[in-house]
Design a protein around this motif. Structure first.
Motif, PDB file in Angstrom:
ATOM      1  N   TYR A   9       0.888  61.861  87.677  1.00 58.71           N
ATOM      2  CA  TYR A   9       0.774  63.218  88.447  1.00 58.71           C
ATOM      3  C   TYR A   9       1.130  62.874  90.146  1.00 58.71           C
ATOM      4  O   TYR A   9       0.257  62.128  90.607  1.00 58.71           O
ATOM      5  CB  TYR A   9      -0.435  63.875  88.252  1.00 58.71           C
ATOM      6  CG  TYR A   9      -0.558  65.196  89.148  1.00 58.71           C
ATOM      7  CD1 TYR A   9       0.097  66.112  88.877  1.00 58.71           C
ATOM      8  CD2 TYR A   9      -1.662  65.138  89.904  1.00 58.71           C
ATOM      9  CE1 TYR A   9       0.171  67.574  89.546  1.00 58.71           C
ATOM     10  CE2 TYR A   9      -1.905  66.340  90.760  1.00 58.71           C
ATOM     11  CZ  TYR A   9      -0.905  67.351  90.527  1.00 58.71           C
ATOM     12  OH  TYR A   9      -1.129  68.697  91.202  1.00 58.71           O
ATOM     13  N   GLY A  24      -3.947  66.616  87.409  1.00 55.37           N
ATOM     14  CA  GLY A  24      -2.863  67.405  87.338  1.00 55.37           C
ATOM     15  C   GLY A  24      -3.134  68.953  87.050  1.00 55.37           C
ATOM     16  O   GLY A  24      -3.856  69.271  86.019  1.00 55.37           O
ATOM     17  N   ARG A  52      -4.357  64.720  78.769  1.00 58.60           N
ATOM     18  CA  ARG A  52      -3.621  64.252  80.127  1.00 58.60           C
ATOM     19  C   ARG A  52      -4.680  63.074  80.648  1.00 58.60           C
ATOM     20  O   ARG A  52      -4.009  62.113  81.370  1.00 58.60           O
ATOM     21  CB  ARG A  52      -3.485  65.243  81.143  1.00 58.60           C
ATOM     22  CG  ARG A  52      -2.751  64.911  82.482  1.00 58.60           C
ATOM     23  CD  ARG A  52      -1.590  64.158  82.392  1.00 58.60           C
ATOM     24  NE  ARG A  52      -0.478  64.943  81.603  1.00 58.60           N
ATOM     25  CZ  ARG A  52       0.358  65.531  82.164  1.00 58.60           C
ATOM     26  NH1 ARG A  52       0.284  65.868  83.621  1.00 58.60           N
ATOM     27  NH2 ARG A  52       1.194  66.128  81.370  1.00 58.60           N
TER      28      ARG A  52
END
Length: 335
Positions: free
Chosen positions: A198, A229, A237
């Motif tokens: 990210y 993110g 994630r």
């Protein structure tokens, strides 16, 4: 056990105790959350909100440090302050939860070096020079410059005292200069994420991760959407960032640096928000990862790591082993 390199719980303690005279706030607020999440060691930064700078900076910083000392004094059977390896040993044995003081910015030093010694005596064992913006010592992640001459002198003084340098919030130039200046002294990036996963100014590039590892440092994954993110705020994630960092610097260099802000945004009347906070458009400062709003939710993250195929030894390394090993080689043996 969880060992966490960064949670701003002193902001709440300072607000309740210094402004309203509450007592034993830690036992009623953060201690149950830390215990519910299995946290055995928590690094607690002193961070002075920008609207209190510069006039109230030193007073606020000393007040927050006092709140940690009170939390230890008021809960002697459950909490201890970690100043040395001997204290860390008690935490590892499970005797009490350990709290360690750090500094997120050194604006309270003014333009002088001597306060570093004062804060060391209060128990500060980790320090970052700035929070995103420029101060007399260094540029932060929202700026382009590096260390000032005064900043170089402060780095040398902190190393002399034994303070661990924290590169979270450092500008790229300051990050590189601090690493090159340390010459074997301990260094950490307590809370950030991976720029390759990210792209955000608070996150580290792969080259920065490798530089940190080459300096025998460790990387704390920041569990906040700002870094993970803002468009994909999921446990998966989070694990993506963990796996990327491990792929770059190895399983023994990564830990947790939670930086949970959901509770703080609900408690504090004016939660810190500024143009140089680097908050993505549309992301509230108190936003959290889905299913990971605070330290009490750490079991959900560990379960997700397990579901993604992680073995018990690797989970234990990330959750506590790596940070504890780093502190064991960085802290004074005893006082």
């Amino acid at each position: 056990m969880i060992a966490d390199a960064h949670v701003d719980l002193l902001l709440e303690l300072g607000y309740r105790e210094l402004r309203f005279g509450e007592s034993n706030t830690f036992a009623r607020t953060w201690l149950p959350l830390l215990e519910a999440g299995g946290v055995g060691l928590q690094v607690c930064p002193v961070f002075v909100e920008l609207e209190r700078q510069p006039e109230g900076t030193l007073r606020e910083a000393l007040g927050q440090a006092t709140c940690l000392l009170r939390a230890v004094r008021e809960n002697p059977d459950r909490v201890l302050q970690v100043r040395s390896v001997a204290d860390l040993d008690a935490v590892v044995r499970g005797e009490r939860l350990g709290l360690m003081l750090s500094l997120e910015g050194v604006e309270q030093f003014g333009y002088e070096l001597w306060p570093a010694e004062t804060f060391w005596e209060l128990g500060v064992r980790m320090a970052g020079l700035t929070w995103n913006r420029r101060n007399p010592y260094s540029d932060g992640a929202a700026e382009d410059g590096g260390l000032s001459r005064l900043g170089r002198a402060l780095v040398d003084r902190l190393v002399e005292l034994g303070v661990i340098l924290d590169l979270a919030h450092a500008s790229p130039a300051a990050f590189a200069e601090i690493v090159s200046r340390l010459k074997g002294a301990p260094v950490i990036c307590s809370h950030a994420a991976c720029r390759s996963v990210y792209d955000h100014p608070r996150n580290l590039t792969d080259d920065q991760l490798r530089s940190l590892a080459a300096a025998d440092g460790v990387f704390g994954l920041m569990l906040h959407p700002l870094a993970i993110g803002h468009d994909v705020r999921t446990l998966d994630r989070v694990v993506d960032h963990l796996e990327h960092a491990i792929g770059v610097i190895g399983i023994d260099r990564v830990c947790f640096g939670g930086d949970f802000t959901t509770r703080l945004s609900e408690v504090l009347p004016t939660f810190p928000e500024s143009a140089d906070g680097l908050m993505p458009v549309g992301l509230a400062p108190g936003a959290g990862i889905e299913g990971l709003q605070g330290p009490e939710d750490y079991p959900a993250l560990l379960a997700r790591m397990k579901a993604r195929g992680w073995g018990d030894a690797d989970i234990a390394a990330i959750s506590s082993g790596n940070l504890l090993a780093f502190l064991r080689r960085s802290l004074p043996k005893e006082l």
